[in-house]
Design an enzyme around this catalytic site. Structure first.
Site, PDB file in Angstrom:
ATOM      1  N   CYS A  12       0.865  -1.177   0.000  1.00  0.00           N
ATOM      2  CA  CYS A  12       0.000   0.000   0.000  1.00  0.00           C
ATOM      3  C   CYS A  12       0.902   1.227   0.000  1.00  0.00           C
ATOM      4  CB  CYS A  12      -0.952  -0.017   1.191  1.00  0.00           C
ATOM      5  SG  CYS A  12      -0.128  -0.011   2.792  1.00  0.00           S
ATOM      6  N   ALA A  13       0.441   2.337   0.533  1.00  0.00           N
ATOM      7  CA  ALA A  13       1.224   3.570   0.470  1.00  0.00           C
ATOM      8  C   ALA A  13       2.503   3.497   1.282  1.00  0.00           C
ATOM      9  CB  ALA A  13       0.375   4.751   0.944  1.00  0.00           C
TER      10      ALA A  13
END
Length: 464
Positions: A26-27
């Site tokens: 993810c980020a």
């Protein structure tokens, strides 16, 4: 240590390629699903240079690396494993990745809505920018008034701010088809059918300017502008129906018959079956959430600002995407964002107190960047790398977030978009709310910092 060396070491410490079922990111986090959890050398991984912490959530082993770095390490890991999905059986992978049924449902929402979020973020920024440029205080600097703005320019800004929400069902249906194995182009067309100009607009019907169509004497049908759940459910059912058809329709006529039957099935159930029911359900959920947020005397804001931070720990924070999208589509405002932002900023305040008081260089190296990251809206390094590890700083940040949420609720703060908080979130408040937004977040930060400094952290905790 280079990204290549770090990736090689991570693969080695999680039990080599044969223990890896799948790899995602993810980020900020590298998400690894493994066949045997016991083979992971967690302490050794957390001691690696550039690793800010690790934890298990929803059946995934998640390693916090931070923005940018996680993308580069992920690319190197994939070069070693060969594919994002490595070894392991499909059944085991499904169980490991998604955990229990509720977590699977939340993850399903996330997988569908995350690809849509960037355009909604951009739309929110356009709305904020339009609000700034049409303010009398701003225009007066140039000797102008709102009446001086050309209609053609206002129309141009409306195109920028209204399009994504006008065709929101098409975006949701496309993403749902994409995630459930259907043909995305069929999803787009189905979604567009839900907002077809041939149907009375949901906005016009809601304002009393138009009447819904009546089928079979009892079923009222209108467009689904701004709706999420009907498009989502239609996408799931129609995508699975399309996959079933492709297994049973002869190849010689598949190109013609499958899209025809899929779209016929999809629009029929959407308009005459699940659509009307889910539209009422969606409105009911929104009514409930907004009434909870608007409990008198700022109680709702305090509760969400305080306890909303727990959603990320349990991996169910993605459900908020649906609520925020629905709010924005309903009346153009996001009531969750300003309160949730206070929680993120409070995490930054707590982790900064830890960074200053900590005696360990390793803890300082993790905590200072985690503070900056949290101020930019990425709280995982602060939460999982520091605050939750010591528990008390996390509790102090909950109090700070609750205080900020209380003030945000009292002041009726509301954002023009979603998915950006903290410093970048100021772009969603480029109107008369901006000073209040800054004050509320400074208070959240200060409360969490002060409580952590005096009550939530001591050097002795590093060795316990």
């Amino acid at each position: 240590m280079s990204e290549k060396e770090l990736a090689k070491k991570i693969v080695e410490l999680v039990g080599q390629t044969e223990n890896i079922v799948s790899v995602r990111h993810c980020a900020t986090r590298l998400r690894i699903v493994v066949s045997d959890k016991e083979k992971i050398e967690e302490k050794a991984i957390e001691d690696l240079d550039k690793v800010k912490g690790s934890f298990f959530n929803s059946g995934q082993y998640q390693i916090i690396l931070g923005t940018g770095l996680v993308n580069r390490v992920y690319d190197e890991v994939i070069k070693i494993t060969g594919e994002p999905e490595a070894a392991g059986t499909g059944e085991k992978k499904e169980t490991m990745v998604y955990g229990n049924r509720f977590q699977r449902a939340v993850r399903m929402f996330s997988d569908v809505f995350v690809p849509v979020i960037p355009v909604l973020v951009a739309t929110g920024l356009f709305m904020g920018l339009r609000g700034l440029l049409t303010q009398e205080a701003v225009l007066s600097i140039f000797g102008l008034t709102p009446e001086n703005i050309p209609q053609s320019l206002l129309l141009y800004t409306q195109i920028l701010t209204d399009t994504a929400f006008a065709f929101l069902p098409a975006l949701v249906c496309w993403s749902t088809f994409r995630n459930f194995g259907g043909s995305p182009v069929i999803g787009i067309v189905l979604g567009l059918m839900l907002v077809s100009p041939s149907l009375p607009s949901a906005y016009a019907v809601g304002a009393g300017e138009a009447e819904p169509l009546v089928f079979f004497g009892i079923i009222k049908v209108a467009g689904y502008q701004g709706s999420v759940l009907p498009a989502f459910a239609t996408g799931i059912l129609a995508a699975n129906f399309e996959k079933w058809l492709r297994k049973h329709i002869p190849d010689s006529v598949d190109l013609i018959v499958t899209p025809f039957l899929t779209m016929l099935f999809g629009i029929t159930i959407a308009l005459f079956g699940i659509g009307p029911v889910l539209h009422y359900v969606e409105n009911g959920v929104l009514w409930l959430v907004e009434h909870l947020l608007f409990l008198p005397m700022g109680i709702g804001g305090f509760l969400y600002g305080c306890f909303g931070q727990l959603l990320g720990i349990f991996g169910i924070h993605h459900i908020l995407n649906f609520l925020e999208i629905s709010m924005l589509a309903s009346d153009g405002w996001n009531y969750l964002n300003p309160i949730g932002t206070c929680g993120n900023v409070a995490q930054a305040g707590a982790v900064l107190a830890v960074a200053i008081k900590a005696s360990s260089n390793k803890m300082k190296q993790v905590s200072y960047p985690a503070c900056f990251s949290a101020l930019l809206g990425i709280t995982e390094p602060a939460v999982f790398g520091v605050n939750l590890k010591f528990v008390k700083p996390f509790l102090m940040s909950m109090i700070g977030g609750g205080v900020g949420g209380f003030l945000a609720s009292i002041l009726n703060l509301r954002a023009t978009g979603m998915s950006i908080t903290g410093i970048p979130g100021t772009l969603l408040y480029l109107n008369e709310q901006l000073p209040l937004y800054l004050i509320v977040n400074v208070i959240s930060f200060a409360v969490a910092f002060g409580l952590t400094w005096f009550l939530g952290f001591s050097k002795d905790m590093e060795n316990s």
